[in-house]
Design an enzyme around this catalytic site. Structure first.
Site, PDB file in Angstrom:
ATOM      1  N   ASP A 174      16.743  18.913  20.139  1.00 15.24           N
ATOM      2  CA  ASP A 174      17.693  21.273  20.535  1.00 15.24           C
ATOM      3  C   ASP A 174      18.721  20.469  19.663  1.00 15.24           C
ATOM      4  OD1 ASP A 174      18.127  22.790  21.583  1.00 15.24           O
ATOM      5  OD2 ASP A 174      18.421  21.896  23.601  1.00 15.24           O
ATOM      6  N   HIS A 257      14.729  28.703  17.862  1.00 16.17           N
ATOM      7  CA  HIS A 257      14.989  28.595  19.170  1.00 16.17           C
ATOM      8  C   HIS A 257      14.263  29.830  18.978  1.00 16.17           C
ATOM      9  CE1 HIS A 257      17.530  25.808  19.372  1.00 16.17           C
ATOM     10  NE2 HIS A 257      17.901  25.390  20.833  1.00 16.17           N
ATOM     11  N   HIS A 260      11.105  28.109  19.889  1.00 18.93           N
ATOM     12  CA  HIS A 260      10.507  27.832  21.139  1.00 18.93           C
ATOM     13  C   HIS A 260      10.267  29.339  22.767  1.00 18.93           C
ATOM     14  CE1 HIS A 260      13.193  27.452  25.366  1.00 18.93           C
ATOM     15  NE2 HIS A 260      12.713  26.388  25.118  1.00 18.93           N
ATOM     16  N   HIS A 274      12.666  21.432  26.923  1.00 25.39           N
ATOM     17  CA  HIS A 274      13.240  22.525  25.679  1.00 25.39           C
ATOM     18  C   HIS A 274      13.273  21.766  24.674  1.00 25.39           C
ATOM     19  CE1 HIS A 274      16.287  25.313  24.892  1.00 25.39           C
ATOM     20  NE2 HIS A 274      16.865  24.251  24.042  1.00 25.39           N
TER      21      HIS A 274
END
Length: 380
Positions: A174, A257, A260, A274
């Site tokens: 992340d 992101h 993601h 995540h």
């Protein structure tokens, strides 16, 4: 058109250290006198004794409600009800990113203050003024934005050292995206999650997060495997939690992101953390940018050593899953997504091409460096 501004935002207080949980009462007491703790049974089993002792010393009552797996709209609304029933004046999210996000969202709706107490360094959620809302199945629904960050973020590095190592690895995935995304947003002069242009501080913190991870990640992973707290682990926890949190929010998100969020629509990738999905998004962003070969090579080598996925195979997909990849790309490029902070226009085709390309790129680099071949991820 509003006058452009630069802005940075942050939690009111950040506390990190070995056994910090034993002082949680001391830091919660100035924020509220009737706290409501949100924690699932597993997390509560780990922290209950320390929290109860610390709250007693600070003259605070201990009230706890359980939590499921995801910050869903229903879970958030149920928490609002619990806050009102107990007349709580501060909600304390304890555990993983979803419990913390649910606590923030419910605290905001109930009009009270909120605090984050992560028990692992697995995401940069704890410091931010937003919550990521999911379906019961873990598919991305929306970002919810709040007018301020948590009043307190407290992370105990001994808890991090005793949590499963894959949590730390996911947090590194992340956090590695932070600088890559902030850099792209800088080139695009894009507004950040903080609601304005970047400050030099926001960009510098994003880059510091990247530097600390490169220097300390492998040693920190070994520390967690040995269940000990070392200076390398302290630096990685700060990078994953504080610097990545400040960096993504005030430095800007971009493609990683957004990809993601798109990947949460792929059933094959359900069950992955995540940060694991973000890492594939970061590599896809580097490919989309036409980043220098050396930079891509370094990223693949480093993330393979860390234990993060950098191929489709490792998130349960193949280059032939055309329909799934298209669905991922469509979700990643909806109008509201942060992918439009890239310094060039992004279409679903560009995203599909990058995702397909990274499989061969990563496999080639890994073979060249004698690193293991990707193992296919199977969602159970």
């Amino acid at each position: 058109m509003a006058t452009p501004i630069q802005t940075v935002m942050s939690p009111a207080r950040y506390v990190q250290g070995k056994d910090a949980i034993t002082r949680v009462g001391e830091f919660v007491a100035p924020i509220g006198k009737r706290p409501l703790i949100v924690a699932d049974d597993v997390v509560w089993g780990i922290v209950q004794q320390a929290v109860e002792t610390s709250f007693a010393e600070a003259d605070l009552p201990v009230e706890r409600v359980g939590f499921g797996r995801f910050a869903t709209p229903t879970a958030i609304d149920d928490l609002v009800t619990a806050i009102r029933e107990r007349d709580a004046d501060v909600v304390v999210g304890v555990g993983g990113g979803s419990a913390i996000d649910a606590a923030k969202a419910a605290g905001h709706l109930a009009g009270i203050r909120w605090a984050s107490v992560p028990t692992a360094a697995s995401t940069d959620a704890p410091t931010s003024a937003l919550a990521v809302v999911y379906t019961d199945e873990g598919e991305f629904i929306e970002y919810r934005f709040f007018p301020h960050n948590p009043d307190l973020v407290l992370i105990d590095t001994r808890l991090v050292a005793n949590a499963p190592v894959q949590f730390l690895v996911a947090g590194i995935g992340d956090a590695l995206a932070t600088w890559v995304e902030a850099r792209a947003a800088a080139r695009a002069h894009a507004d950040t999650m903080a609601g304005g242009l970047q400050t030099a501080a926001g960009v510098a913190l994003a880059e510091l997060s990247w530097t600390l991870l490169h220097d300390n990640a492998l040693q920190a992973i070994e520390a967690v495997r040995a269940k000990v707290v070392t200076p390398a682990l302290e630096k990685v926890v700060e990078a994953n939690t504080l610097l990545s949190g400040l960096g993504f929010e005030s430095g800007g998100l971009a493609a990683a992101h957004a990809i993601h969020n798109g990947l949460t629509a792929a059933p094959q990738a359900h069950g992955l953390a995540h940060g694991q999905k973000v890492n594939v998004g970061t590599l896809a962003q580097l490919v989309m940018e036409g980043a220098p070969a050396e930079e891509i090579e370094d990223f693949v080598v480093f993330t393979t050593k860390v234990g993060l996925p950098n191929t489709l195979t490792e998130i349960g997909l193949t280059v032939d899953d055309t329909d799934v990849l298209r669905a991922v790309a469509d979700a990643a490029t909806v109008e509201s997504e942060t992918i439009h902070n890239m310094p060039f226009p992004v279409t679903p085709e560009i995203v599909v091409d990058a995702l397909v390309a990274l499989e061969g790129i990563s496999r080639g680099i890994r073979a060249e460096h004698g690193l293991p071949e990707p193992v296919r991820y199977e969602h159970h």
